[in-house]
Design an enzyme around this catalytic site. Structure first.
Site, PDB file in Angstrom:
ATOM      1  N   ARG A  31       0.823  -1.216   0.000  1.00 49.97           N
ATOM      2  CA  ARG A  31       0.000   0.000   0.000  1.00 49.97           C
ATOM      3  C   ARG A  31       0.858   1.267   0.000  1.00 49.97           C
ATOM      4  NH1 ARG A  31      -4.664  -2.204   4.064  1.00 49.97           N
ATOM      5  NH2 ARG A  31      -6.144  -2.747   2.418  1.00 49.97           N
ATOM      6  N   LYS A 202     -18.658 -16.718   2.216  1.00 48.23           N
ATOM      7  CA  LYS A 202     -20.097 -16.537   2.434  1.00 48.23           C
ATOM      8  C   LYS A 202     -20.831 -15.918   1.259  1.00 48.23           C
ATOM      9  CE  LYS A 202     -20.059 -15.645   7.397  1.00 48.23           C
ATOM     10  NZ  LYS A 202     -20.170 -14.490   8.289  1.00 48.23           N
ATOM     11  N   GLY A 358      -9.020  -8.213  -1.753  1.00 54.02           N
ATOM     12  CA  GLY A 358      -9.180  -9.230  -0.712  1.00 54.02           C
ATOM     13  C   GLY A 358      -8.362 -10.489  -0.953  1.00 54.02           C
ATOM     14  N   GLY A 381     -12.967  -4.124   0.306  1.00 53.02           N
ATOM     15  CA  GLY A 381     -14.362  -3.708   0.478  1.00 53.02           C
ATOM     16  C   GLY A 381     -14.756  -2.618  -0.503  1.00 53.02           C
TER      17      GLY A 381
HETATM   18  P1  AMP Z   1     -13.955 -13.955   1.472  1.00 54.76           P
HETATM   19  O1  AMP Z   1     -13.236 -13.020   2.402  1.00 54.76           O
HETATM   20  O2  AMP Z   1     -15.431 -13.962   1.626  1.00 54.76           O
HETATM   21  O3  AMP Z   1     -13.506 -13.785   0.035  1.00 54.76           O
HETATM   22  O4  AMP Z   1     -13.550 -15.397   1.919  1.00 54.76           O
HETATM   23  C1  AMP Z   1     -12.245 -15.857   1.855  1.00 54.76           C
HETATM   24  C2  AMP Z   1     -12.124 -17.009   2.778  1.00 54.76           C
HETATM   25  O5  AMP Z   1     -13.026 -18.006   2.403  1.00 54.76           O
HETATM   26  C3  AMP Z   1     -10.757 -17.612   2.760  1.00 54.76           C
HETATM   27  O6  AMP Z   1     -10.131 -17.412   3.995  1.00 54.76           O
HETATM   28  C4  AMP Z   1     -11.035 -19.091   2.510  1.00 54.76           C
HETATM   29  O7  AMP Z   1     -10.298 -19.946   3.360  1.00 54.76           O
HETATM   30  C5  AMP Z   1     -12.491 -19.235   2.821  1.00 54.76           C
HETATM   31  N1  AMP Z   1     -13.088 -20.357   2.085  1.00 54.76           N
HETATM   32  C6  AMP Z   1     -13.025 -20.595   0.771  1.00 54.76           C
HETATM   33  N2  AMP Z   1     -13.610 -21.771   0.477  1.00 54.76           N
HETATM   34  C7  AMP Z   1     -14.042 -22.314   1.626  1.00 54.76           C
HETATM   35  C8  AMP Z   1     -14.706 -23.528   1.958  1.00 54.76           C
HETATM   36  N3  AMP Z   1     -15.031 -24.418   1.027  1.00 54.76           N
HETATM   37  N4  AMP Z   1     -14.989 -23.755   3.266  1.00 54.76           N
HETATM   38  C9  AMP Z   1     -14.653 -22.848   4.202  1.00 54.76           C
HETATM   39  N5  AMP Z   1     -14.029 -21.671   3.947  1.00 54.76           N
HETATM   40  C10 AMP Z   1     -13.734 -21.405   2.666  1.00 54.76           C
END
Ligand code: AMP
Length: 401
Positions: A31, A202, A358, A381
């Site tokens: 950054r 999620k 991210g 974000g």
């Molecule tokens: P996000 O910040 O929503 O993009 O989520 C990223 C996170 O999702 C990472 O730390 C991954 O380890 C987690 N992730 C990806 N696939 C899975 C999965 N199948 N089960 C649990 N966590 C997951």
């Protein structure tokens, strides 16, 4: 940057919210480096720099006696490294307000650099307080915002402060300009086919993004933890895979919307499941709709990789936001790594690729491919909200309504 900075004291909002280790050493200075072109431009054109940034969330982790943990959250940790990068001394003011700071600013000469203490040491920052914003605005002759990572927050130093400068005295920095320009390449009149890759933990975090992508992408790939909510919504057995039970209807709606729009929605057909959430778990290749009890999907399987890679390689424009699995565990990183490689390969063949912030940024870096894609966003974000179609307050404050 379209303002005259010569002889001016330019108040620059940067995003120096860098990770530090326990010894307060910077573990990733991306950054800071990304802000250097803006800083150098101002210095080279006869301006002086007054730098402000936040670092962490100091008011959310006060000491037991209720005071700010200055030692942990001070921007002073960053000044020596910035000084090395610029090849110039960096002065430091231990508050962004007050008499001492005003004196330090008035003593500042063209070509000099003054860094102000963490803006988030003051409640007024996150509240977007006008009196606080006015006090920091009074320090500068002009305002430059290069902090894309916080452009989605209507905070005092990212947004409110801009109202005290007219259009000839405020501007985006080069990083902010590049972020907006590259996101616009994808959002406005992209070359097709446009393939959007989404993943991560999620569905609820990515709902608006998915809705928007289904509207304007040709193909939307859904991998990672998010996918299991879609299998469950279709009546599949997903074992103990991550799932948001209150989002099943939404998942069904999104699938229907894609069908009605003619957008291809690709979900993984097969998965690598684990018997526990660990890199050393036992692994099993499973069908997405039939994951045994006690097992959880942590990566996409080889058939899915093949299908996703083919779609990515045929793309002319690519957006990637979110990993295909728990890529932090090497044994469950194959899907994410294959997607990273496919995005780089497609870019080499002429596609435009935007890595949307991210964890996909971490994944592309882990694969050493961050220089082989078209643009890697610094704003997690903020980029998500921009792609969702929201107007970011930090951008509006400079550009006007
Ligand atoms: P996000 O910040 O929503 O993009 O989520 C990223 C996170 O999702 C990472 O730390 C991954 O380890 C987690 N992730 C990806 N696939 C899975 C999965 N199948 N089960 C649990 N966590 C997951």
């Amino acid at each position: 940057m379209n303002i005259n900075v010569s002889g001016k004291k330019v108040l620059v909002r940067v995003d120096f919210n860098v990770p530090l280790n326990k010894q307060f050493q910077i573990t990733d200075d991306t950054r800071i480096r990304k802000a250097l072109p803006t800083l150098r431009h101002i210095l080279d054109n006869g301006g002086a720099l007054i730098l402000m940034s936040h670092l962490g969330r100091p008011l959310k982790s006060l000491k037991e006696d209720g005071s700010i943990n200055v030692k942990k959250f001070t921007l002073r940790h960053l000044a020596p490294h910035l000084s090395d990068l610029l090849g110039l001394p960096v002065k430091f003011a231990s508050s962004c307000l007050g008499e001492y700071t005003r004196k330090a600013v008035s003593d500042l000469l063209p070509g000099e650099v003054l860094m102000l203490e963490n803006t988030r040491f003051h409640e007024g920052e996150e509240k977007g307080d006008e009196a606080f914003a006015k006090e920091i605005a009074d320090l500068g002759d002009a305002y430059v915002n290069d902090a894309f990572g916080t452009a989605h927050r209507a905070h005092a130093s990212t947004t409110i402060v801009a109202q005290y400068f007219d259009k000839d005295h405020k501007s985006f920095g080069f990083l902010m300009e590049a972020e907006v320009e590259n996101a616009n390449k994808v959002l406005h009149d992209p070359q097709r086919p446009l393939v959007a890759i989404t993943g991560g933990a999620k569905v609820s975090d990515k709902l608006l993004l998915l809705e928007r992508l289904i509207d304007f992408a040709d193909t939307v790939i859904i991998g990672g933890g998010m996918a299991y909510t879609f299998f469950k919504a279709q009546g599949g057995n997903i074992g103990k895979s991550i799932c948001e039970l209150d989002k099943l209807d939404l998942a069904t709606d999104l699938m229907a919307k894609a069908k009605a729009k003619g957008t291809t929605l690709l979900l993984p057909k097969d998965n690598i499941a684990a018997d526990k959430f660990s890199n050393s778990a036992n692994r099993k290749l499973v069908d997405s709709m039939n994951i045994p009890d006690g097992w959880e999907g942590l990566d996409i399987g080889p058939e899915s990789i093949k299908e996703f890679v083919t779609a990515i390689e045929g793309a002319k424009t690519i957006i990637w936001n979110g990993p295909m699995g728990v890529f932090e565990f090497d044994n469950f990183a194959a899907g994410t790594n294959a997607v990273a490689q496919a995005v780089a390969d497609a870019t080499k063949k002429g596609a435009f690729s935007l890595i949307g912030g991210g964890d996909s940024v971490a994944a592309i870096k882990k694969n050493g491919l961050d220089n082989e894609v078209s643009f890697v966003s610094t704003g997690g974000g903020a980029m998500l909200e921009y792609l969702e179609g929201k107007e970011l307050p930090g951008i509006k404050a400079i550009k006007g309504a």
